[in-house]
Design an enzyme around this catalytic site. Structure first.
Site, PDB file in Angstrom:
ATOM      1  N   ASP A  10      -1.950  31.778 -25.359  1.00 46.69           N
ATOM      2  CA  ASP A  10      -2.276  30.604 -26.152  1.00 46.69           C
ATOM      3  C   ASP A  10      -3.771  30.323 -25.900  1.00 46.69           C
ATOM      4  OD1 ASP A  10      -1.915  28.109 -27.560  1.00 46.69           O
ATOM      5  OD2 ASP A  10      -1.940  27.129 -25.607  1.00 46.69           O
ATOM      6  N   LEU A  11      -4.408  29.588 -26.778  1.00 50.22           N
ATOM      7  CA  LEU A  11      -5.846  29.335 -26.612  1.00 50.22           C
ATOM      8  C   LEU A  11      -6.095  27.968 -25.959  1.00 50.22           C
ATOM      9  CD1 LEU A  11      -8.840  30.085 -27.229  1.00 50.22           C
ATOM     10  CD2 LEU A  11      -8.541  28.960 -29.439  1.00 50.22           C
ATOM     11  N   ASP A  12      -5.750  26.901 -26.729  1.00 53.17           N
ATOM     12  CA  ASP A  12      -6.050  25.539 -26.279  1.00 53.17           C
ATOM     13  C   ASP A  12      -5.237  25.201 -25.031  1.00 53.17           C
ATOM     14  OD1 ASP A  12      -7.780  24.955 -28.500  1.00 53.17           O
ATOM     15  OD2 ASP A  12      -6.029  24.756 -29.768  1.00 53.17           O
ATOM     16  N   THR A  18      -9.680  22.490 -25.015  1.00 48.85           N
ATOM     17  CA  THR A  18     -10.070  21.832 -26.268  1.00 48.85           C
ATOM     18  C   THR A  18      -9.288  20.543 -26.500  1.00 48.85           C
ATOM     19  OG1 THR A  18      -8.606  23.436 -27.206  1.00 48.85           O
ATOM     20  CG2 THR A  18     -10.936  23.748 -27.657  1.00 48.85           C
ATOM     21  N   LYS A  46      -0.058  18.553 -28.127  1.00 49.67           N
ATOM     22  CA  LYS A  46      -0.404  19.890 -27.609  1.00 49.67           C
ATOM     23  C   LYS A  46       0.525  20.951 -28.186  1.00 49.67           C
ATOM     24  CE  LYS A  46      -2.807  18.561 -23.442  1.00 49.67           C
ATOM     25  NZ  LYS A  46      -2.836  18.518 -21.971  1.00 49.67           N
ATOM     26  N   GLY A  47      -0.063  21.998 -28.719  1.00 41.72           N
ATOM     27  CA  GLY A  47       0.720  23.112 -29.264  1.00 41.72           C
ATOM     28  C   GLY A  47       1.266  22.848 -30.657  1.00 41.72           C
ATOM     29  N   ARG A  50      -1.824  21.018 -36.967  1.00 44.42           N
ATOM     30  CA  ARG A  50      -2.675  19.881 -37.373  1.00 44.42           C
ATOM     31  C   ARG A  50      -1.874  18.825 -38.150  1.00 44.42           C
ATOM     32  NH1 ARG A  50      -7.499  21.871 -40.710  1.00 44.42           N
ATOM     33  NH2 ARG A  50      -7.514  23.275 -38.916  1.00 44.42           N
ATOM     34  N   SER A 115      -2.074  31.524 -31.137  1.00 41.26           N
ATOM     35  CA  SER A 115      -2.450  30.101 -31.142  1.00 41.26           C
ATOM     36  C   SER A 115      -2.020  29.415 -32.432  1.00 41.26           C
ATOM     37  CB  SER A 115      -3.980  29.997 -31.006  1.00 41.26           C
ATOM     38  OG  SER A 115      -4.417  28.699 -31.300  1.00 41.26           O
ATOM     39  N   ALA A 116      -1.717  28.114 -32.330  1.00 40.75           N
ATOM     40  CA  ALA A 116      -1.378  27.316 -33.517  1.00 40.75           C
ATOM     41  C   ALA A 116      -2.632  26.899 -34.286  1.00 40.75           C
ATOM     42  CB  ALA A 116      -0.620  26.066 -33.086  1.00 40.75           C
ATOM     43  N   SER A 117      -3.794  27.065 -33.651  1.00 43.82           N
ATOM     44  CA  SER A 117      -5.018  26.517 -34.240  1.00 43.82           C
ATOM     45  C   SER A 117      -5.569  27.375 -35.378  1.00 43.82           C
ATOM     46  CB  SER A 117      -6.092  26.400 -33.158  1.00 43.82           C
ATOM     47  OG  SER A 117      -7.322  26.055 -33.746  1.00 43.82           O
ATOM     48  N   ASN A 119      -8.645  27.045 -36.045  1.00 40.05           N
ATOM     49  CA  ASN A 119     -10.044  27.200 -35.626  1.00 40.05           C
ATOM     50  C   ASN A 119     -10.189  28.222 -34.496  1.00 40.05           C
ATOM     51  OD1 ASN A 119     -11.346  25.021 -37.248  1.00 40.05           O
ATOM     52  ND2 ASN A 119      -9.893  23.731 -36.144  1.00 40.05           N
ATOM     53  N   LYS A 146       5.008  26.722 -33.572  1.00 40.08           N
ATOM     54  CA  LYS A 146       5.736  26.614 -32.306  1.00 40.08           C
ATOM     55  C   LYS A 146       6.535  25.307 -32.324  1.00 40.08           C
ATOM     56  CE  LYS A 146       1.821  28.826 -29.986  1.00 40.08           C
ATOM     57  NZ  LYS A 146       0.660  28.637 -29.091  1.00 40.08           N
ATOM     58  N   GLU A 170       1.253  29.987 -21.669  1.00 41.58           N
ATOM     59  CA  GLU A 170       1.336  28.773 -22.493  1.00 41.58           C
ATOM     60  C   GLU A 170       1.175  27.496 -21.676  1.00 41.58           C
ATOM     61  OE1 GLU A 170       1.631  27.002 -25.099  1.00 41.58           O
ATOM     62  OE2 GLU A 170       1.757  28.494 -26.660  1.00 41.58           O
ATOM     63  N   ASP A 171       0.543  26.487 -22.256  1.00 45.47           N
ATOM     64  CA  ASP A 171       0.442  25.190 -21.569  1.00 45.47           C
ATOM     65  C   ASP A 171       1.296  24.114 -22.233  1.00 45.47           C
ATOM     66  OD1 ASP A 171      -1.247  24.988 -23.890  1.00 45.47           O
ATOM     67  OD2 ASP A 171      -2.031  23.137 -23.030  1.00 45.47           O
TER      68      ASP A 171
HETATM   69  C1  BG6 Z   1      -3.108  23.860 -30.893  1.00 48.07           C
HETATM   70  C2  BG6 Z   1      -3.422  22.580 -30.160  1.00 48.07           C
HETATM   71  O1  BG6 Z   1      -3.572  24.969 -30.187  1.00 48.07           O
HETATM   72  O2  BG6 Z   1      -3.705  23.850 -32.188  1.00 48.07           O
HETATM   73  C3  BG6 Z   1      -2.978  21.394 -30.988  1.00 48.07           C
HETATM   74  O3  BG6 Z   1      -2.756  22.575 -28.909  1.00 48.07           O
HETATM   75  C4  BG6 Z   1      -3.633  21.464 -32.362  1.00 48.07           C
HETATM   76  O4  BG6 Z   1      -3.330  20.199 -30.332  1.00 48.07           O
HETATM   77  C5  BG6 Z   1      -3.285  22.781 -33.031  1.00 48.07           C
HETATM   78  O5  BG6 Z   1      -3.170  20.370 -33.171  1.00 48.07           O
HETATM   79  C6  BG6 Z   1      -3.907  22.950 -34.423  1.00 48.07           C
HETATM   80  O6  BG6 Z   1      -5.285  23.034 -34.287  1.00 48.07           O
HETATM   81  P1  BG6 Z   1      -6.331  23.089 -35.479  1.00 48.07           P
HETATM   82  O7  BG6 Z   1      -7.586  23.593 -34.824  1.00 48.07           O
HETATM   83  O8  BG6 Z   1      -5.794  24.060 -36.501  1.00 48.07           O
HETATM   84  O9  BG6 Z   1      -6.440  21.712 -36.035  1.00 48.07           O
HETATM   85 MG    MG Z   2      -2.025  25.126 -25.793  1.00 47.72          MG
END
Ligand code: BG6
Ligand code: MG
Length: 216
Positions: A10-12, A18, A46-47, A50, A115-117, A119, A146, A170-171
């Site tokens: 996982d990233l964040d 972040t 977390k996880g 958005r 990662s779910a992000s 970004n 997730k 994972e956190d």
């Molecule tokens: C996860 C974070 O990695 O990404 C969440 O833990 C965040 O807090 C999610 O909401 C989505 O991120 P992003 O960058 O797509 O808004």
């Molecule tokens: Mg995380």
């Protein structure tokens, strides 16, 4: 476990903290909407994707918005978040993360980001970490977030490794659940109370080495 052939990170909260930037950006939204949003509330995001994060935030403020209003707010939050991300530097990589990833690669273990992000790639670029991953699966590549295992299963598929040969780091509670649902081993990074379903719980990747990895 079966031979470890791949590690999926996982990233964040695992590679970089972040969460503090997500928190600042969401807090500004809460302030505009005139309700209190605490660091404890932020744990629930977390996880989580958005839009799901926004739904949780709005439920805390007891606020109902139309789909269009929600999309505008999510965009505002993301624009603010990206301002923080653009200023990130490699010294923000969490202790031991880069060293551990380099170590496992040196013994032939494949690496992926899960990662779910949306970004994730830009963050990895800012941290100069792109070359350390054989596959990058993020919020742009999945339809289910997730605790659904899709992100980790896609990573394993891209690496051509069976889930039974993968370890996830994972956190977030939702992330540990996703790893277990994928049929993978999971190392939780953080608190025992939150990550109780993980196979092993540590404080950070600086606590990992090959011996500990092989006990899984
Ligand atoms: C996860 C974070 O990695 O990404 C969440 O833990 C965040 O807090 C999610 O909401 C989505 O991120 P992003 O960058 O797509 O808004
Ligand atoms: Mg995380």
């Amino acid at each position: 476990m079966d031979k470890i052939k791949a590690c999926i990170f996982d990233l964040d909260g695992v590679i970089v903290d972040t969460a503090k930037y997500h928190y600042k950006a969401w807090k500004e939204i809460a302030q505009k909407l005139k309700f209190e949003f605490t660091e404890k509330d932020n744990e629930r995001l977390k996880g989580v994707s958005r839009m799901e994060s926004l739904d949780i935030l709005l439920s805390i403020g007891n606020i109902n918005l139309t789909q269009q209003e929600k999309e505008e707010i999510a965009e505002q939050k993301n624009n603010r978040y990206k301002e923080f991300v653009y200023n990130m530097k490699p010294d923000e990589i969490l202790p031991g993360a880069k060293e551990f990833i380099e170590l496992i690669r040196s013994v032939g273990i494949l690496t992926a980001l899960g990662s779910a992000s949306k970004n994730a790639e830009i963050i990895l670029e800012k941290l100069n970490l792109i070359p350390l991953f054989d596959a990058i699966i993020d919020g742009n590549h999945v339809t289910k977030t997730k605790p659904n295992p899709e992100v980790f299963l896609k990573a394993a598929e891209e690496l051509k490794v069976s889930p039974a040969n993968c370890v996830v780091f994972e956190d977030a509670e939702a992330g540990v659940e996703a790893a277990k649902a994928a049929g993978m081993k999971c190392v939780g990074i953080g608190s025992k109370d939150i990550l109780k379903d993980a196979d092993l719980i540590i404080n950070g990747l600086d606590k990992m080495d090959m011996n500990i990895l092989c006990t899984l």
